[in-house]
Design a protein around this motif. Sequence first.
Motif, mmCIF file in Angstrom:
data_model
loop_
_atom_site.group_PDB
_atom_site.id
_atom_site.type_symbol
_atom_site.label_atom_id
_atom_site.label_comp_id
_atom_site.label_asym_id
_atom_site.label_seq_id
_atom_site.Cartn_x
_atom_site.Cartn_y
_atom_site.Cartn_z
ATOM 1 N N GLY A 1 -64.955 26.262 65.467
ATOM 2 C CA GLY A 1 -65.125 25.999 63.999
ATOM 3 C C GLY A 1 -65.364 24.579 63.645
ATOM 4 N N ASN A 2 -64.910 23.704 64.721
ATOM 5 C CA ASN A 2 -64.974 22.270 64.441
ATOM 6 C C ASN A 2 -66.553 21.823 64.691
ATOM 7 O OD1 ASN A 2 -62.746 20.032 64.244
ATOM 8 N ND2 ASN A 2 -61.790 21.659 65.577
ATOM 9 N N PHE A 3 -67.219 22.688 65.256
ATOM 10 C CA PHE A 3 -68.918 22.463 65.156
ATOM 11 C C PHE A 3 -69.483 22.222 64.222
ATOM 12 C CE2 PHE A 3 -69.014 24.869 69.688
ATOM 13 C CZ PHE A 3 -68.238 23.426 70.498
ATOM 14 N N ILE A 4 -69.139 23.526 63.206
ATOM 15 C CA ILE A 4 -69.850 23.342 61.953
ATOM 16 C C ILE A 4 -69.098 22.559 60.942
ATOM 17 C CG2 ILE A 4 -70.669 25.802 62.292
ATOM 18 C CD1 ILE A 4 -68.682 27.004 60.598
ATOM 19 N N SER A 5 -67.787 21.984 61.208
ATOM 20 C CA SER A 5 -67.146 21.043 60.512
ATOM 21 C C SER A 5 -67.955 19.851 60.359
ATOM 22 C CB SER A 5 -65.709 21.041 60.719
ATOM 23 O OG SER A 5 -65.225 20.121 60.055
ATOM 24 N N TYR A 6 -68.742 19.447 61.470
ATOM 25 C CA TYR A 6 -69.388 18.267 61.279
ATOM 26 C C TYR A 6 -71.077 18.382 61.450
ATOM 27 C CZ TYR A 6 -65.064 16.197 62.882
ATOM 28 O OH TYR A 6 -63.649 15.503 62.887
ATOM 29 N N VAL A 7 -71.424 19.543 62.127
ATOM 30 C CA VAL A 7 -72.874 19.849 62.177
ATOM 31 C C VAL A 7 -73.135 21.355 61.658
ATOM 32 C CG1 VAL A 7 -74.962 19.784 63.407
ATOM 33 C CG2 VAL A 7 -73.059 18.206 63.907
ATOM 34 N N PRO A 8 -73.554 21.320 60.450
ATOM 35 C CA PRO A 8 -74.381 20.656 59.490
ATOM 36 C C PRO A 8 -73.626 20.151 58.588
ATOM 37 C CG PRO A 8 -74.960 22.805 58.929
ATOM 38 C CD PRO A 8 -73.874 23.167 60.101
ATOM 39 N N THR A 9 -72.297 20.476 58.227
ATOM 40 C CA THR A 9 -71.456 20.166 57.161
ATOM 41 C C THR A 9 -71.339 18.742 56.847
ATOM 42 O OG1 THR A 9 -70.229 22.139 57.412
ATOM 43 C CG2 THR A 9 -69.278 20.637 56.112
ATOM 44 N N ARG A 10 -70.992 17.822 57.776
ATOM 45 C CA ARG A 10 -71.068 16.455 57.548
ATOM 46 C C ARG A 10 -72.005 15.627 58.145
ATOM 47 N NH1 ARG A 10 -64.571 15.758 58.106
ATOM 48 N NH2 ARG A 10 -65.055 17.273 59.460
ATOM 49 N N THR A 11 -73.221 15.982 58.287
ATOM 50 C CA THR A 11 -74.155 15.525 58.920
ATOM 51 C C THR A 11 -74.964 14.645 58.148
ATOM 52 O OG1 THR A 11 -74.519 17.147 60.652
ATOM 53 C CG2 THR A 11 -76.224 15.599 60.512
ATOM 54 N N PHE A 12 -75.153 15.053 56.846
ATOM 55 C CA PHE A 12 -75.951 14.288 55.848
ATOM 56 C C PHE A 12 -74.926 13.520 54.861
ATOM 57 C CE2 PHE A 12 -78.453 17.703 57.371
ATOM 58 C CZ PHE A 12 -79.920 17.311 57.708
ATOM 59 N N THR A 13 -74.626 12.512 55.366
ATOM 60 C CA THR A 13 -73.506 11.979 54.472
ATOM 61 C C THR A 13 -73.656 10.353 54.767
ATOM 62 O OG1 THR A 13 -70.891 11.569 54.134
ATOM 63 C CG2 THR A 13 -71.634 12.221 56.270
ATOM 64 N N THR A 14 -72.786 9.436 54.244
ATOM 65 C CA THR A 14 -72.859 8.062 54.367
ATOM 66 C C THR A 14 -71.726 7.548 55.240
ATOM 67 O OG1 THR A 14 -71.760 7.904 52.319
ATOM 68 C CG2 THR A 14 -74.213 7.801 52.330
ATOM 69 N N HIS A 15 -70.976 8.345 55.657
ATOM 70 C CA HIS A 15 -69.505 7.728 56.514
ATOM 71 C C HIS A 15 -68.960 8.816 57.551
ATOM 72 C CE1 HIS A 15 -67.665 9.792 52.817
ATOM 73 N NE2 HIS A 15 -66.586 9.944 53.654
ATOM 74 N N ALA A 16 -68.121 8.587 58.389
ATOM 75 C CA ALA A 16 -67.542 9.764 59.148
ATOM 76 C C ALA A 16 -68.491 9.756 60.543
ATOM 77 C CB ALA A 16 -67.424 11.079 58.506
ATOM 78 N N ASP A 17 -67.948 10.504 61.445
ATOM 79 C CA ASP A 17 -68.602 10.645 62.654
ATOM 80 C C ASP A 17 -70.041 10.586 62.927
ATOM 81 O OD1 ASP A 17 -65.713 10.243 63.560
ATOM 82 O OD2 ASP A 17 -65.801 12.313 64.158
ATOM 83 N N MET A 18 -70.433 11.813 62.061
ATOM 84 C CA MET A 18 -71.961 11.899 62.310
ATOM 85 C C MET A 18 -72.956 10.714 61.846
ATOM 86 S SD MET A 18 -72.282 14.698 64.172
ATOM 87 C CE MET A 18 -70.603 13.944 64.910
ATOM 88 N N PHE A 19 -72.332 10.049 60.720
ATOM 89 C CA PHE A 19 -72.938 8.962 60.027
ATOM 90 C C PHE A 19 -73.102 7.935 61.281
ATOM 91 C CE2 PHE A 19 -72.876 4.933 57.913
ATOM 92 C CZ PHE A 19 -74.068 4.784 57.462
ATOM 93 N N THR A 20 -71.815 7.714 62.018
ATOM 94 C CA THR A 20 -71.740 6.691 62.702
ATOM 95 C C THR A 20 -72.731 6.904 63.877
ATOM 96 O OG1 THR A 20 -69.304 6.310 62.357
ATOM 97 C CG2 THR A 20 -70.312 5.407 64.452
ATOM 98 N N VAL A 21 -72.993 8.159 64.367
ATOM 99 C CA VAL A 21 -73.807 8.426 65.522
ATOM 100 C C VAL A 21 -75.309 7.972 64.832
ATOM 101 C CG1 VAL A 21 -74.945 10.501 66.391
ATOM 102 C CG2 VAL A 21 -72.644 10.474 66.236
ATOM 103 N N GLU A 22 -75.625 8.627 63.812
ATOM 104 C CA GLU A 22 -76.985 8.207 63.188
ATOM 105 C C GLU A 22 -77.238 6.559 63.097
ATOM 106 O OE1 GLU A 22 -76.212 12.260 60.802
ATOM 107 O OE2 GLU A 22 -76.314 10.370 59.736
ATOM 108 N N LYS A 23 -76.274 5.890 62.735
ATOM 109 C CA LYS A 23 -76.349 4.555 62.362
ATOM 110 C C LYS A 23 -76.298 3.645 63.766
ATOM 111 C CE LYS A 23 -73.732 0.451 60.599
ATOM 112 N NZ LYS A 23 -72.165 -0.026 60.160
ATOM 113 N N GLY A 24 -75.717 4.253 64.853
ATOM 114 C CA GLY A 24 -75.616 3.588 66.194
ATOM 115 C C GLY A 24 -77.085 3.750 66.640
ATOM 116 N N LEU A 25 -77.440 4.956 66.523
ATOM 117 C CA LEU A 25 -78.788 5.239 67.282
ATOM 118 C C LEU A 25 -80.006 4.841 66.459
ATOM 119 C CD1 LEU A 25 -77.983 8.517 69.227
ATOM 120 C CD2 LEU A 25 -78.010 6.321 70.084
#
Length: 263
Positions: A135-159
């Motif tokens: 369940g945590n998988f979809i909580s982050y991808v894709p649910t909170r992938t297209f955003t401006t903060h939190a974990d996935m945004f940090t991944v995108e910013k760092g890379l």
Amino acid sequence: MSSDRGRILWKRVCAVLAFSFLFWLAHALGYLVHEYAHSFVAWGLRYKANPLALNYGHLSLDNVLTLGDIDENVDYDPIFAASRGPLASLIAVAGVLFGNGIFYLLSRRLYTTAKEHGKRMLALFMFLFCMMNAGNFISYVPTRTFTTHADMFTVEKGLNISPWWVAIVLGIPFCMAVWHFFTRILPGAMYFFFPHTRAGQIFLLILTSFMFFEFFGRAGLHRYGEVSHWISAISIYLLFPLSVLISWPHQGFASRSTNKCDV
């Protein structure tokens, strides 16, 4: 007769209490392995002094039940200031990829083993723990992938990459894991735990669908931007009822479920 009814009632009460405790414990561990994965990777990269030092929040009933006040306690600003964006990305993705990912695979394997040996309580806990990690998988991808903060945004910013890279590279295996859970694990679990009770099978189905597509799926509904909001809305109002409808137990369900492979 009254004593028999009393014993039956007591067994049912104990069963409900045991299930409730295992459910809470599975959620708590799914949450903690995620946060500790962030913390231990940051510690291993020397950006944190103590890997056990999470922000544990306040001692309140809500925090005990949901662990909502707990977070990784990792400061990403010095990492970005040192131009170590890829390391920040590794720490940020560690929660869902290493924490929930590793324990998803482990709990899935242990569930199958416990089920094969007829250890129902252990199998139930591993089933619930596997559910929480997936369940945590979809909580982050894709649910909170297209955003401006939190974990996935940090991944995108760092890379320095588009959110679409995260949605594709992580989204494909995560969606496969969810698909596997609903098509291979859940049908067998419904019959294994409730072989003679259709109401029990329906209960487990609705609970599982609720946790995936309502509880975890609603993570982006507020405070994460318009795209995340609509992804969560689709999860809640479309995928939740659709998953129940597709997986609804029907005639011949039991015989086919016994032949399902859980690995």
